[in-house]
Scaffold this motif. Sequence first.
Motif, mmCIF file in Angstrom:
data_model
loop_
_atom_site.group_PDB
_atom_site.id
_atom_site.type_symbol
_atom_site.label_atom_id
_atom_site.label_comp_id
_atom_site.label_asym_id
_atom_site.label_seq_id
_atom_site.Cartn_x
_atom_site.Cartn_y
_atom_site.Cartn_z
ATOM 1 N N VAL A 168 0.831 -1.210 0.000
ATOM 2 C CA VAL A 168 0.000 0.000 0.000
ATOM 3 C C VAL A 168 0.864 1.257 0.000
ATOM 4 C CG1 VAL A 168 -0.258 -0.169 2.515
ATOM 5 C CG2 VAL A 168 -1.816 1.288 1.189
ATOM 6 N N ASP A 169 0.523 2.168 -0.889
ATOM 7 C CA ASP A 169 1.193 3.468 -0.980
ATOM 8 C C ASP A 169 0.098 4.458 -1.390
ATOM 9 O OD1 ASP A 169 2.854 5.614 -1.319
ATOM 10 O OD2 ASP A 169 4.032 4.750 -2.958
ATOM 11 N N ILE A 170 -0.696 4.847 -0.408
ATOM 12 C CA ILE A 170 -1.924 5.619 -0.656
ATOM 13 C C ILE A 170 -1.637 6.892 -1.450
ATOM 14 C CG2 ILE A 170 -3.762 6.957 0.490
ATOM 15 C CD1 ILE A 170 -4.161 3.893 0.632
ATOM 16 N N PHE A 171 -0.634 7.665 -1.031
ATOM 17 C CA PHE A 171 -0.252 8.895 -1.754
ATOM 18 C C PHE A 171 1.023 8.657 -2.541
ATOM 19 C CE2 PHE A 171 -2.214 11.305 2.039
ATOM 20 C CZ PHE A 171 -3.466 11.278 1.484
ATOM 21 N N ARG A 172 1.009 8.217 -3.814
ATOM 22 C CA ARG A 172 -0.162 7.938 -4.581
ATOM 23 C C ARG A 172 -0.022 6.673 -5.416
ATOM 24 N NH1 ARG A 172 0.190 13.396 -7.685
ATOM 25 N NH2 ARG A 172 2.364 13.035 -7.112
ATOM 26 N N ALA A 173 1.116 5.960 -5.278
ATOM 27 C CA ALA A 173 1.386 4.879 -6.237
ATOM 28 C C ALA A 173 0.282 3.830 -6.340
ATOM 29 C CB ALA A 173 2.713 4.207 -5.916
ATOM 30 N N THR A 174 -0.127 3.246 -5.203
ATOM 31 C CA THR A 174 -1.078 2.138 -5.350
ATOM 32 C C THR A 174 -2.486 2.652 -5.655
ATOM 33 O OG1 THR A 174 -1.410 1.915 -2.938
ATOM 34 C CG2 THR A 174 0.319 0.555 -3.947
ATOM 35 N N SER A 175 -2.816 3.859 -5.195
ATOM 36 C CA SER A 175 -4.107 4.461 -5.579
ATOM 37 C C SER A 175 -4.146 4.684 -7.090
ATOM 38 C CB SER A 175 -4.308 5.805 -4.857
ATOM 39 O OG SER A 175 -4.287 5.626 -3.457
ATOM 40 N N THR A 176 -3.022 5.118 -7.634
ATOM 41 C CA THR A 176 -2.932 5.369 -9.073
ATOM 42 C C THR A 176 -3.010 4.063 -9.868
ATOM 43 O OG1 THR A 176 -1.657 7.375 -8.687
ATOM 44 C CG2 THR A 176 -1.463 6.381 -10.870
ATOM 45 N N MET A 177 -2.351 3.022 -9.375
ATOM 46 C CA MET A 177 -2.402 1.720 -10.063
ATOM 47 C C MET A 177 -3.833 1.189 -10.126
ATOM 48 S SD MET A 177 0.958 -0.005 -8.313
ATOM 49 C CE MET A 177 2.622 0.480 -8.817
ATOM 50 N N VAL A 178 -4.526 1.247 -9.006
ATOM 51 C CA VAL A 178 -5.911 0.745 -8.963
ATOM 52 C C VAL A 178 -6.791 1.559 -9.920
ATOM 53 C CG1 VAL A 178 -7.961 0.549 -7.468
ATOM 54 C CG2 VAL A 178 -5.715 -0.194 -6.629
ATOM 55 N N THR A 179 -6.609 2.870 -9.912
ATOM 56 C CA THR A 179 -7.405 3.737 -10.789
ATOM 57 C C THR A 179 -7.131 3.453 -12.258
ATOM 58 O OG1 THR A 179 -7.313 5.448 -9.104
ATOM 59 C CG2 THR A 179 -7.971 6.152 -11.305
ATOM 60 N N ALA A 180 -5.860 3.297 -12.601
ATOM 61 C CA ALA A 180 -5.490 3.036 -13.990
ATOM 62 C C ALA A 180 -6.136 1.744 -14.481
ATOM 63 C CB ALA A 180 -3.963 2.961 -14.109
ATOM 64 N N LEU A 181 -6.034 0.692 -13.678
ATOM 65 C CA LEU A 181 -6.584 -0.599 -14.105
ATOM 66 C C LEU A 181 -8.113 -0.552 -14.150
ATOM 67 C CD1 LEU A 181 -4.070 -2.826 -12.158
ATOM 68 C CD2 LEU A 181 -4.217 -2.612 -14.650
ATOM 69 N N ALA A 182 -8.714 0.178 -13.211
ATOM 70 C CA ALA A 182 -10.180 0.304 -13.218
ATOM 71 C C ALA A 182 -10.658 1.087 -14.436
ATOM 72 C CB ALA A 182 -10.648 0.980 -11.929
ATOM 73 N N ASN A 183 -9.759 1.875 -15.021
ATOM 74 C CA ASN A 183 -10.134 2.679 -16.183
ATOM 75 C C ASN A 183 -9.530 2.124 -17.476
ATOM 76 O OD1 ASN A 183 -11.734 5.325 -15.420
ATOM 77 N ND2 ASN A 183 -10.334 4.876 -13.735
ATOM 78 N N GLY A 184 -9.316 0.823 -17.493
ATOM 79 C CA GLY A 184 -9.020 0.160 -18.749
ATOM 80 C C GLY A 184 -7.562 -0.041 -19.109
ATOM 81 N N VAL A 185 -6.630 0.468 -18.285
ATOM 82 C CA VAL A 185 -5.222 0.172 -18.553
ATOM 83 C C VAL A 185 -5.032 -1.340 -18.455
ATOM 84 C CG1 VAL A 185 -2.898 0.327 -17.534
ATOM 85 C CG2 VAL A 185 -4.236 2.396 -17.927
ATOM 86 N N GLU A 186 -4.271 -1.910 -19.377
ATOM 87 C CA GLU A 186 -4.190 -3.368 -19.462
ATOM 88 C C GLU A 186 -3.238 -3.974 -18.436
ATOM 89 O OE1 GLU A 186 -4.519 -4.696 -23.772
ATOM 90 O OE2 GLU A 186 -2.951 -6.002 -22.960
ATOM 91 N N GLY A 187 -2.160 -3.277 -18.185
ATOM 92 C CA GLY A 187 -1.192 -3.796 -17.222
ATOM 93 C C GLY A 187 -0.209 -2.707 -16.845
ATOM 94 N N ILE A 188 0.387 -2.845 -15.648
ATOM 95 C CA ILE A 188 1.357 -1.853 -15.169
ATOM 96 C C ILE A 188 2.638 -2.571 -14.796
ATOM 97 C CG2 ILE A 188 1.878 -0.152 -13.372
ATOM 98 C CD1 ILE A 188 -1.261 0.146 -13.130
ATOM 99 N N ARG A 189 3.731 -2.105 -15.324
ATOM 100 C CA ARG A 189 5.033 -2.689 -15.007
ATOM 101 C C ARG A 189 5.717 -1.778 -13.990
ATOM 102 N NH1 ARG A 189 8.482 -5.378 -18.895
ATOM 103 N NH2 ARG A 189 10.407 -5.860 -17.783
ATOM 104 N N PRO A 190 5.841 -2.248 -12.729
ATOM 105 C CA PRO A 190 6.531 -1.405 -11.740
ATOM 106 C C PRO A 190 8.036 -1.566 -11.892
ATOM 107 C CG PRO A 190 5.754 -3.423 -10.698
ATOM 108 C CD PRO A 190 5.408 -3.539 -12.159
ATOM 109 N N VAL A 191 8.764 -0.469 -12.012
ATOM 110 C CA VAL A 191 10.220 -0.566 -12.131
ATOM 111 C C VAL A 191 10.898 0.359 -11.125
ATOM 112 C CG1 VAL A 191 10.300 -1.314 -14.539
ATOM 113 C CG2 VAL A 191 10.197 1.111 -14.021
ATOM 114 N N GLU A 192 12.087 -0.097 -10.661
ATOM 115 C CA GLU A 192 12.740 0.658 -9.576
ATOM 116 C C GLU A 192 13.386 1.947 -10.072
ATOM 117 O OE1 GLU A 192 14.524 -0.453 -5.942
ATOM 118 O OE2 GLU A 192 14.307 -2.591 -6.379
#
Lengths: 236, 236
Positions: A23-47
């Motif tokens: 969990v990273d509320i401000f804002r990484a994981t909130s953004t990931m959930v939003t992106a996928l809920a809005n049709g983004v197909e996949g997210i590649r997290p990179v360091e």
Amino acid sequence: MEICFSPELVHVHDLQGKTVVVVDIFRATSTMVTALANGVEGIRPVEDLEQCRRLAGSGYVTAGERNGKKEEGFELGNSPLSYLGDAYKGRKVAMTTTNGTVAIERSKKQAAEILIGAFLNLQATADYLRGKQRPVLILCAGWKGKFNLEDSLYAGALASLLHFPYDCDGTLAMESLYRQVSGDMGGFLKKASHAKRLQNQNIEADIDFCLSLDKYPLVVRLDGDEIVAEKNPHLA
Amino acid sequence: MEICFSPELVHVHDLQGKTVVVVDIFRATSTMVTALANGVEGIRPVEDLEQCRRLAGSGYVTAGERNGKKEEGFELGNSPLSYLGDAYKGRKVAMTTTNGTVAIERSKKQAAEILIGAFLNLQATADYLRGKQRPVLILCAGWKGKFNLEDSLYAGALASLLHFPYDCDGTLAMESLYRQVSGDMGGFLKKASHAKRLQNQNIEADIDFCLSLDKYPLVVRLDGDEIVAEKNPHLA
């Protein structure tokens, strides 16, 4: 179940066989959930930033921030609002963030499964975890290795929905604190240091959005190298 | 002011120029305060058991525990009750503990001053710190590197007496939680995992003692290699 308050403490916790909820509320994981809920197909997290830039050549949309600010040369920063509507529907995103990606990387080796948590999909995540009945560790991304309030309170909120047994003082503390402030979580969280930093950057709309409860009935998990929406959470 | 929840997080905090208050409620720092309040002349905190044993040859009383149990060959374990009365008046004690000593060692290099905190001397410590007006970092000894409730709540209690400014989510969280549970802190803390472990060892008397508020109006600090009672806290 248990809570780990910082990626810097992962080594003192045992992740083996557990579902880790990052969990990273401000804002990484909130953004990931939003992106996928809005049709983004996949997210590649990179360091790192360079790796992220290279993925642009393979058709990825690049999203990156450091210290809460968009990186130069990147298409997107870390605002969940950028993904609303059909803006990035069907696209893949390469994302690097200050704290969130580190937390995912550190739990990859040991965890049985990694979920991505946010207030936006709190109930859906809780339902999924209750169905699985596997031990849960909530890993807070924190802020530069330190405890942060918004991630910790999310952990308390999730714990209070799970009713899983625990022998973890962090869970006891955060469940109690969440019950105390849940009536005005937004008001309380706006006193948090990270929220104040974001307010200084005039992104209060992001803060309010990230604190919305259960906007998306979506389970989000790491599948190989990519973060995706769980298609059939009840069958998984 | 700020709170560091584990010795494993010291490296992400800046200790330079700060007064570090080390706290290990169950039971190292509670025992140190009690020993000094009952006439012990000085306490030498040492990290390993062997070093502690060697100091017996120099006239030190040896006190040591690992995982809450007294070490073989040591005169004392880690119960504050052993020091009541005149039992060790005028003596010096070499003490090694699971978590407490590590916290002291890790802050020695950078901190401007190191105090030893416990509920037993809460108000005296707060008064001293308010007089000094130097930035404060409360370092919780934790439990095997993890967050623990009793040390964190002490931090919240001390913060609520100090009214120092802060930009630290840990302080915000713990001050709020302390205000919520202060009416029955003993009841709440007995749910903590460490307290439960101690209850299993039948040392409930120790727990109750460690949770007594302001039994000793004593400021305790590290002076060179030794922990001593501050003779003139108002002149220091």
